[in-house]
Design a protein around this motif. Structure first.
Motif, short mmCIF file in Angstrom:
data_model
loop_
_atom_site.label_atom_id
_atom_site.label_comp_id
_atom_site.label_asym_id
_atom_site.label_seq_id
_atom_site.Cartn_x
_atom_site.Cartn_y
_atom_site.Cartn_z
N GLY A 102 0.80 -1.22 0.00
CA GLY A 102 0.00 0.00 0.00
C GLY A 102 0.83 1.26 0.00
O GLY A 102 0.29 2.36 -0.19
N GLU A 103 2.15 1.12 0.20
CA GLU A 103 3.02 2.29 0.28
C GLU A 103 4.02 2.36 -0.86
O GLU A 103 4.53 3.42 -1.17
CB GLU A 103 3.78 2.28 1.62
CG GLU A 103 2.85 2.27 2.84
CD GLU A 103 3.64 2.03 4.12
OE1 GLU A 103 4.85 1.76 4.00
OE2 GLU A 103 3.04 2.11 5.21
N CYS A 104 4.32 1.19 -1.49
CA CYS A 104 5.38 1.15 -2.50
C CYS A 104 4.76 0.79 -3.87
O CYS A 104 4.28 -0.33 -4.07
CB CYS A 104 6.44 0.12 -2.12
SG CYS A 104 7.78 -0.03 -3.33
N GLY A 105 4.77 1.73 -4.80
CA GLY A 105 4.16 1.50 -6.10
C GLY A 105 4.89 0.47 -6.94
O GLY A 105 4.26 -0.36 -7.61
N SER A 106 6.21 0.46 -6.93
CA SER A 106 6.97 -0.50 -7.75
C SER A 106 6.73 -1.93 -7.27
O SER A 106 6.57 -2.85 -8.08
CB SER A 106 8.46 -0.17 -7.72
OG SER A 106 8.98 -0.26 -6.38
N CYS A 107 6.70 -2.13 -5.97
CA CYS A 107 6.43 -3.47 -5.44
C CYS A 107 4.99 -3.90 -5.73
O CYS A 107 4.71 -5.07 -5.98
CB CYS A 107 6.71 -3.53 -3.94
SG CYS A 107 8.48 -3.53 -3.53
N ALA A 108 4.06 -2.95 -5.70
CA ALA A 108 2.66 -3.27 -5.99
C ALA A 108 2.51 -3.74 -7.44
O ALA A 108 1.80 -4.71 -7.73
CB ALA A 108 1.77 -2.07 -5.72
N ASP A 109 3.21 -3.06 -8.37
CA ASP A 109 3.16 -3.48 -9.77
C ASP A 109 3.77 -4.87 -9.95
O ASP A 109 3.23 -5.72 -10.68
CB ASP A 109 3.90 -2.47 -10.65
CG ASP A 109 3.18 -1.13 -10.72
OD1 ASP A 109 1.97 -1.11 -10.42
OD2 ASP A 109 3.84 -0.13 -11.04
#
Length: 437
Positions: A102-109
């Motif tokens: 929920g805080e890291c966009g690259s890891c979410a992708d």
């Protein structure tokens, strides 16, 4: 005197000895409190009364503290994404990863891509085998090593449909062999039906396949056939000869007979296709009769599958095409038979000599196994001609087969129609009249 019970005053702490008739025990009596000090036998505590026995309120349970959340750096959380996608993380690791997503966009992708990849590794598939699997396996094997004694092309649909029905029968339980099944057909004027069971349907197939067996010189399953050699009469005779309802034991004779038919026509070669097979009121050459038997096997397999709630697909496209072609070639004779019986709405418009072109209907079959056929309307001996086309009917392939099997009425057949309405009606009713029990 026995020990005093645990509920007496002054005795809750444990066994203090036995009281003699003279009053309280003395200091040097056996079992006194001083025995413990002086090395005597230890006191044995009595079981305490529970809170429920005494009526006192239950103690408040102490809540278990929640586990401390994991504090992991970005590098560790990133390495856990693969395990998280496979649902292989512990509960604490899962909570830590999902909070991080929920805080890291690259890891979410990256997590989204990994979850999609996991979905490709485990596609949802039915446990039922593809009905075309047997055909593909045989084609692959025969492509590498052709058979020494090949099955004629006109017998291949029967071989495939009996194998598919046999696979269905292998999957059903003993009780399902007694499931009610209603055989349906069109008797020329309207729908007709006959109630039986799954086992009764297989018995019906045995008796009608027996017509082909007799033509090939094999044993007749009826032993002594009835005087009337129609499929319906043979079936009724076979059902009546059994003193008990048919069970799954009927599968063995049917399976053996179908194997013998395929084996015999393979040894006889393609030239045997011209051998006549009588059906009582008419006869078919062996090549067409095997297509007819493949068609009926598929239709009744569908009846059984519907009764036991089993998925069942249409035949392979090239086999379905052969069955449709047989029905289309039989339509002119069916039209003439209905006229002789007074069931046709219109008489032939013109007298056409045998071999001469006459009025024709274009039958367009759409979908798998489809094609186009020109049907002569005025005489079975007339030649269909596109120049004399007066009507056009379009039907789905499976819908046309259901019509020819008597499973849908001519009025209910979903057909695209153009041209002479009387000719279209006659052809649709002639198609339904091809059906029989």
């Amino acid at each position: 005197m026995g020990p005093v019970g645990p509920g007496e005053p002054g005795r809750a702490g444990g066994l203090r000895g036995t009281a003699g008739p003279g009053g309280p025990q003395g200091p040097d009596r056996p079992g006194s409190a001083q025995d413990e000090v002086s090395g005597g036998p230890p006191r044995i505590p009595l079981p305490r009364s529970s809170v429920e026995d005494t009526g006192l309120p239950l103690p408040t349970p102490v809540p278990t503290p929640a586990p401390e959340p994991l504090v992991l750096d970005h590098r560790v959380l990133e390495s856990l994404l693969g395990a998280w996608a496979l649902a292989a993380c512990s509960a604490q690791e899962t909570a830590a990863v999902e909070e991080h997503l929920g805080e890291c966009g690259s890891c979410a992708d990256e997590a989204l891509r990994l979850r999609e990849a996991v979905g490709l590794l485990h596609p949802p598939e039915t446990l039922d085998l593809d009905p075309a699997l047997r055909t593909r396996v045989l084609e692959g094997c025969l492509g590498r090593r052709p058979p020494r004694i090949p099955v004629p092309d006109w017998a291949a649909p029967y071989d495939a449909e009996t194998a598919r029905l046999d696979a269905l029968l292998q999957d059903i339980g003993d009780a399902e062999w007694h499931t009610p099944v209603r055989l349906r057909w069109f008797d020329g004027e309207g729908p007709a039906s006959r109630r039986t069971t799954v086992a009764g349907v297989i018995a019906h197939l045995i008796t009608v396949d027996g017509l082909v067996a007799v033509a090939l010189g094999l044993d007749d399953p009826l032993g002594t056939p009835p005087r009337e050699a129609t499929p319906a009469a043979r079936t009724e005779a076979y059902w009546s000869a059994s003193h008990f309802p048919h069970t799954r034991s009927v599968r063995g004779p049917w399976r053996e007979q179908s194997h013998n038919l395929v084996r015999t026509v393979a040894f006889a070669g393609g030239g045997s296709g011209r051998l006549p097979v009588p059906y009582g009121a008419f006869e078919l050459p062996l090549s067409d009769s095997m297509l007819d038997r493949a068609f009926e096997c598929w239709v009744h397999a569908g009846d059984i599958a519907e009764a036991v709630d089993y998925p069942y697909d249409p035949p392979a496209p090239r086999h379905l095409h052969g069955m449709i072609d047989l029905a289309a070639r039989m339509l002119p004779a069916s039209l003439a038979e209905r006229r002789r019986a007074g069931l046709s709405t219109a008489a032939p418009r013109h007298l056409v000599a045998a071999g001469a072109p006459g009025r024709s209907l274009r039958l367009e079959i759409e979908g798998s196994g489809g094609g186009e056929w020109l049907i002569p309307l005025d005489s079975p001996g007339a030649v269909a001609s596109a120049d004399h086309e007066v009507a056009h009917v379009a039907l789905d392939g499976v819908e046309f087969c259901r019509l020819a099997a008597g499973h849908v009425s001519p009025e209910e057949a979903a057909a695209g129609q153009d041209g002479d309405r009387e000719a279209i009606r006659d052809v649709l009713f002639a198609a339904a009249s091809l059906s029989r029990m």
